[in-house]
Structures are given as C-alpha cells and as structure tokens.
Write a protein that holds these residues in place. Structure first.
Motif, PDB file in Angstrom:
ATOM      1  N   UNK A  48      10.669  -0.785  -1.768  1.00 13.49           N
ATOM      2  CA  UNK A  48       9.528  -1.532  -1.578  1.00 13.49           C
ATOM      3  C   UNK A  48      10.065  -2.549  -0.247  1.00 13.49           C
ATOM      4  N   UNK A  49      11.308  -2.704  -0.129  1.00 11.99           N
ATOM      5  CA  UNK A  49      11.931  -3.487   0.879  1.00 11.99           C
ATOM      6  C   UNK A  49      11.591  -2.538   2.118  1.00 11.99           C
ATOM      7  N   UNK A  50      11.777  -1.337   2.203  1.00  9.06           N
ATOM      8  CA  UNK A  50      11.652  -0.682   3.099  1.00  9.06           C
ATOM      9  C   UNK A  50      10.140  -0.288   3.551  1.00  9.06           C
ATOM     10  N   UNK A  51       9.256  -0.216   2.549  1.00  4.63           N
ATOM     11  CA  UNK A  51       7.764  -0.042   2.804  1.00  4.63           C
ATOM     12  C   UNK A  51       7.373  -1.298   3.393  1.00  4.63           C
ATOM     13  N   UNK A  52       8.050  -2.466   2.697  1.00  2.35           N
ATOM     14  CA  UNK A  52       7.277  -3.707   3.433  1.00  2.35           C
ATOM     15  C   UNK A  52       7.508  -3.897   5.118  1.00  2.35           C
ATOM     16  N   UNK A  53       8.651  -3.292   5.448  1.00  2.00           N
ATOM     17  CA  UNK A  53       8.819  -3.138   6.934  1.00  2.00           C
ATOM     18  C   UNK A  53       7.673  -2.320   7.520  1.00  2.00           C
ATOM     19  N   UNK A  54       7.448  -1.400   7.043  1.00  2.00           N
ATOM     20  CA  UNK A  54       6.310  -0.334   7.686  1.00  2.00           C
ATOM     21  C   UNK A  54       4.930  -0.939   7.605  1.00  2.00           C
ATOM     22  N   UNK A  55       4.847  -1.788   6.350  1.00  2.00           N
ATOM     23  CA  UNK A  55       3.559  -2.286   6.341  1.00  2.00           C
ATOM     24  C   UNK A  55       3.541  -3.401   7.287  1.00  2.00           C
ATOM     25  N   UNK A  56       4.387  -4.187   7.517  1.00  2.00           N
ATOM     26  CA  UNK A  56       4.481  -5.048   8.687  1.00  2.00           C
ATOM     27  C   UNK A  56       4.358  -4.648   9.953  1.00  2.00           C
ATOM     28  N   UNK A  57       4.697  -3.408  10.282  1.00  2.00           N
ATOM     29  CA  UNK A  57       4.326  -2.770  11.567  1.00  2.00           C
ATOM     30  C   UNK A  57       3.022  -1.956  11.533  1.00  2.00           C
ATOM     31  N   UNK A  58       2.479  -2.176  10.413  1.00  2.00           N
ATOM     32  CA  UNK A  58       0.993  -1.726  10.395  1.00  2.00           C
ATOM     33  C   UNK A  58       1.000  -0.061  10.216  1.00  2.00           C
TER      34      UNK A  58
END
Lengths: 83, 83
Positions: free
Chosen positions: B53-63
DNA sequence: GGAAATTTGTTCGTATGTATA
DNA sequence: TTATACATACGAACAAATTTC
C-alpha cells in the motif's frame, strides 16, 4: 499557541502527553469517544508515529485511554478508573 | 531478475513503486485496467500489505493509478493526467 | 434476493534500524 | 550507555463497498 516546543527542555512525547491529557480533561476528547487516530496526531503535531505512541502509552498507563486494534483509542470515563 | 533488493539502499516500498511504474509504462498493466490486487502483490513480492500500500500510495500520488473500494486499483491513461 | 468471498480503507500492535544528544 | 526521535516493515483486526455464487 505552539503546544509542542521542539526545542524545549521536556521530551516531545511527554509534552504531547500533557496536551492530550488537557484535551481529555477539557472535554475536547469526551468520555467513551475516540480520540484522533495515531496517524492524525502525527499529522497535527508533525511528529513520528513512535512519538505519538509514546505519548499514548503514558495516558494508557494512567488509565485515561484504551486502545483497540482496528477501532481506535477510546477515552475512559473518570468514574470507571480503578481506585 | 530480483526486482526487489531487500538489502538495497532504497526502502522496499519505493523499489516496489518503481517496479509497478515500469510495468505500467511497459503496458504490462494497460490503461483503464486493474492491476493485481494488493493481496496478489503481497504474494508475488513476498512483502506485507502495508508495504504494498505504501508503494501504491506513491503511484496514486503521481496520478498513475486510482484505487476503488471493493473493485481494485485502476491504471489511469496518460492522456487523462492533468497537465 | 441473499450469503459469502473479494478488495480497498483504517487502525492499533510489534519489531528493527538509524541518528542524535 | 541511555534516552529520545524518526523511518521502515510485518502482523492483526475491523470497516465498507463491490463482486461472485
């Protein structure tokens, strides 16, 4: 209004514990209700989760709060505190 | 082939974010499609759900992705990304 | 329609490592 | 050495929305 003095004589976690104790005493965090999550407190005071937890451990040791996995940290009513 | 270096200089969650970014860029995870579930990524990379989820949060933050409760995590087409 | 399984969201519990004073 | 503070990582449990059977 800075509730936490990062360069103060007292450790951050103890200052934070005092702030939270005041909020419980003042009814900002009412009995039987949840206080803000550890993550929320991290954001509000700009400290690490470990520091928040150190502060909460003090309050738990005083019987003021009770943490529950998956739910949150609840304020224990004074009447219920063990004498 | 080791896509994740558990003893590497970068945290696991950031390495994993890079791997997922590459897969999106390479079309392994196509636009408007779902990427594997968090549980599936946990199994594939042998890491905890929090780390995924920490990794996915990065990708979500990048749109790059958009998570939807009960459905999954969808890849956002580059054309839709705000300029 | 309904129950069970799936999937993401949230929250606390624990442990380890690093850095600093 | 000890105490403090932050970052990282795994585990567990609960919650809510959705999908599947």
């Amino acid at each position: 209004m800075a509730e936490i003095d990062f360069d103060g004589p007292d450790p951050i976690y103890r200052q934070l514990a005092d702030v939270l104790k005041s909020r419980i005493g003042d009814g900002v965090y009412p009995p039987n209700r949840k206080i803000p999550s550890e993550a929320a407190l991290c954001s509000e005071f700009d400290v690490s989760r470990n520091t928040v937890r150190a502060a909460l451990r003090i309050l738990a040791g005083l019987g003021m709060v009770r943490p529950v996995v998956g739910r949150g940290v609840f304020v224990i009513p004074p009447e219920v505190k063990e004498p």
